[in-house]
Design a protein around this motif. Structure first.
Motif, PDB file in Angstrom:
ATOM      1  N   UNK A 159       0.796  -1.183   0.119  1.00 30.43           N
ATOM      2  CA  UNK A 159      -0.028   0.006  -0.106  1.00 30.43           C
ATOM      3  C   UNK A 159       0.760   1.219  -0.127  1.00 30.43           C
ATOM      4  N   UNK A 160       2.074   1.116   0.844  1.00 29.02           N
ATOM      5  CA  UNK A 160       2.833   2.413   0.759  1.00 29.02           C
ATOM      6  C   UNK A 160       3.362   2.617  -0.632  1.00 29.02           C
ATOM      7  N   UNK A 161       3.986   1.705  -1.240  1.00 25.13           N
ATOM      8  CA  UNK A 161       4.576   1.538  -2.762  1.00 25.13           C
ATOM      9  C   UNK A 161       3.471   2.331  -3.568  1.00 25.13           C
ATOM     10  N   UNK A 162       2.030   1.676  -3.485  1.00 27.29           N
ATOM     11  CA  UNK A 162       1.108   2.167  -4.323  1.00 27.29           C
ATOM     12  C   UNK A 162       0.787   3.791  -4.232  1.00 27.29           C
ATOM     13  N   UNK A 163       0.891   4.215  -2.961  1.00 28.22           N
ATOM     14  CA  UNK A 163       0.664   5.761  -2.502  1.00 28.22           C
ATOM     15  C   UNK A 163       1.932   6.511  -2.998  1.00 28.22           C
ATOM     16  N   UNK A 164       2.829   6.126  -2.804  1.00 29.97           N
ATOM     17  CA  UNK A 164       4.210   6.838  -3.562  1.00 29.97           C
ATOM     18  C   UNK A 164       4.010   6.854  -5.079  1.00 29.97           C
ATOM     19  N   UNK A 165       3.767   5.745  -5.791  1.00 28.90           N
ATOM     20  CA  UNK A 165       3.465   5.816  -7.146  1.00 28.90           C
ATOM     21  C   UNK A 165       2.436   6.748  -7.291  1.00 28.90           C
ATOM     22  N   UNK A 166       1.029   6.659  -6.764  1.00 29.62           N
ATOM     23  CA  UNK A 166       0.168   7.465  -7.228  1.00 29.62           C
ATOM     24  C   UNK A 166       0.687   9.020  -6.927  1.00 29.62           C
ATOM     25  N   UNK A 167       1.387   9.346  -5.769  1.00 24.71           N
ATOM     26  CA  UNK A 167       1.748  10.829  -5.469  1.00 24.71           C
ATOM     27  C   UNK A 167       2.778  11.224  -6.630  1.00 24.71           C
ATOM     28  N   UNK A 168       3.194  10.360  -7.187  1.00 24.77           N
ATOM     29  CA  UNK A 168       4.574  10.738  -8.250  1.00 24.77           C
ATOM     30  C   UNK A 168       3.751  10.889  -9.608  1.00 24.77           C
ATOM     31  N   UNK A 169       2.654  10.206  -9.870  1.00 25.28           N
ATOM     32  CA  UNK A 169       2.016  10.401 -11.120  1.00 25.28           C
ATOM     33  C   UNK A 169       1.173  11.760 -10.840  1.00 25.28           C
ATOM     34  N   UNK A 170       0.788  11.951  -9.934  1.00 22.56           N
ATOM     35  CA  UNK A 170       0.035  13.557  -9.460  1.00 22.56           C
ATOM     36  C   UNK A 170       1.067  14.523  -9.618  1.00 22.56           C
TER      37      UNK A 170
END
Length: 388
Positions: free
Chosen positions: A250-261
Motif C-alpha cells: 500500500x505504501x508503494x502504491x501511495x508513493x506511485x500515485x503521488x508521483x503520477x500526480x
C-alpha cells in the motif's frame, strides 16, 4: 550500504511501466465512469506472469520478494493507473502469503497456480461491520459439521467480491468466551465462493469505481475441511504474517500515485501561461511541488527499507507501518497540490488529477488508519502505555 535498485529490479519497473503504457488515460477514465472490472489489465499482467511475483517457483511463480512486488505495485500506480490498477491485483500479490507459508503441499499445488495464471481471482474477507480493526472480536462463525464448516455472518469493505472466484476468509470457529485469549479460536480458509450462499452487495464509493467494494453475507455457506489453512483456531496468527506485506505494498502504491500526480502538476506548470509567464516560474507553485517531491522520496526510502527488512526475515512491524503512514500522507499532499496547481482545470476529469485525489484516500484509510499507526509506534517503538 547501497540504495540503488538492482539490475533485475530496474528491469521489473521498466517492464511494468511498458505494460501499463498500453492502458492510457482513456482506458482508466472509462473505467472510472462506467465501472466494470479492468479485465484486460488483469489479463495482461497474468499473461506476462506478474501475478505470481511473490509465489515460489515450484508453484509457477517468480519466487521474488516483497521488495520486487513493491516496485511492481508502485510502478502500476505511477503509470496513471492509480489505485484502480493497483487494487485490481493487490490481493493476488500478497493475499496468498498464508497459503505459501502455512498451507500444505497439496493446498499450494491446488490453490496457487490458478491465481498466478489469472484463472482465479481472490478476495480477502476479514473486516466486519461491528468490529472494524478489532479483528479478534470477529463474529462470523464457521461451525464444523463432519468434513465441512458451515459459515454464517457478514463482512464489509471486501474488494473484488463481485468478480472473485475464491475467498481468503477469517472466521471464528470457537466462541470467544471459550478461548484463553481473544486472538484464539479464529480460523483461516481459502475457498471457492458459492454464490447461492454468499451474497455480495456493492458499496457505492467516491473513487476506484472499477474495483468493487462490498458488504458480504454468508448464509449456511459450506467450506470443505481441506480448504482450512493451517490449524483450527490459529488463523489470526496466519493473517498477521501477511499484514506487514500489505502495508508495504500500500505504501508503494501511495508513493506511485503521488508521483503520477506530481508529474502531471509539473508538466502543467511548465506549459500553462498566465500573465505572460509559465505558472511554474512562480515560487508559490514551485515550492509546494518541490516539497512533495522530497516527501515522496523519503517515503519511498522508508518503503524499500521496510520491504528489505521483511524479505530478510527481520521484525518489520514498525517500519511497515511507518512506511504506510508516511507514503499515504505524502501521496495525499502531492495529489492535493496537483489539483491546486491546475487551478480550475484540476477539478476537471480530463486532467486526471481529480481522480488521483479521490483514489489516494484509499491508502490513507486502509488497511489501517493513520491514527492507529501512531498508536502502534507510540506503544511498540517508544514504549508508551497502550491507549486503546
Amino acid at each position: 550500504m547501497d540504495f540503488a535498485l538492482s539490475e533485475q529490479q530496474d528491469a521489473i519497473r521498466a517492464a511494468i511501466l511498458g505494460l501499463c503504457a498500453g492502458f492510457d488515460d482513456t482506458y482508466w477514465t472509462e473505467r472510472d465512469r462506467q465501472g466494470g472490472f479492468p479485465t484486460e489489465f488483469h489479463a495482461a499482467l497474468a499473461r506476462d506472469g506478474w501475478l505470481g511475483i511473490c509465489i515460489p517457483e515450484a508453484y509457477g511463480g517468480s519466487g521474488l520478494g516483497i521488495t520486487e512486488a513493491a516496485i511492481m505495485m508502485g510502478a502500476i500506480a505511477e503509470s496513471g493507473a492509480g489505485m484502480s490498477g493497483a487494487s485490481a491485483v493487490h490481493m493476488n500479490i500478497f493475499g496468498l502469503n498464508p497459503v505459501v507459508v502455512f498451507g500444505t503441499e497439496e493446498q499450494k499445488r491446488r490453490m496457487l497456480p490458478p491465481l498466478i495464471a489469472g484463472d482465479d481471482k481472490a478476495c480477502f474477507a476479514v473486516t466486519e461491520p461491528d468490529t472494524g480493526l478489532d479483528t479478534t472480536r470477529l463474529k462470523t462463525r464457521a461451525e464444523r459439521r463432519g468434513d465441512r464448516y458451515v459459515v454464517n455472518g457478514q463482512k464489509v469493505w471486501i474488494s473484488t467480491a463481485q468478480v472473485a472466484d475464491r475467498m481468503l476468509l477469517l472466521a471464528r470457529t470457537t466462541p470467544i468466551e471459550q478461548t484463553r485469549r481473544p486472538a484464539d479460536g479464529l480460523s483461516l480458509f481459502y475457498c471457492r465462493i458459492d454464490r447461492d450462499r454468499v451474497e455480495a452487495r456493492e458499496i457505492e464509493k467516491m473513487g476506484r469505481k472499477c474495483v468493487d467494494t462490498n458488504q458480504v453475507f454468508f448464509d449456511d455457506f459450506e467450506i470443505p475441511v481441506e480448504d482450512r489453512i493451517g490449524e483450527e483456531g490459529k488463523g489470526f496468527a496466519y493473517i498477521l504474517h501477511g499484514m506487514n506485506a500489505e502495508r508495504i505494498l500500500i505504501a508503494a502504491e501511495a508513493v506511485g500515485l503521488g508521483r503520477a500526480a506530481l508529474a502531471r502538476a509539473a508538466a502543467y506548470a511548465r506549459e500553462r501561461i498566465v500573465f505572460g509567464r509559465p505558472i511554474g516560474q512562480n515560487q508559490a507553485i514551485q515550492h509546494p511541488l518541490a516539497d512533495s517531491w522530497m516527501k515522496l522520496e523519503a517515503a519511498q526510502l522508508m518503503t524499500l527499507s521496510a520491504a528489505w527488512q521483511f524479505d530478510a526475515g527481520k521484525p518489520a512491524g514498525a517500519s511497515a507501518n511507518a512506511a504506510k503512514y508516511l507514503a499515504a500522507e505524502a501521496g495525499f499532499e502531492a495529489c492535493e497540490r496537483a489539483v491546486m496547481s491546475h487551478g480550475g482545470f484540476g477539478y476537471a476529469r480530463e486532467y486526471q488529477v481529480e481522480r488521483y485525489l479521490r483514489e489516494i484516500m484509499i491508502p490513507r484509510i486502509a488497511p489501517v488508519s493513520p491514527q492507529l499507526i501512531l498508536c502502534f509506534i507510540a506503544e511498540k517503538v517508544l514504549g508508551l502505555p497502550k491507549s486503546y
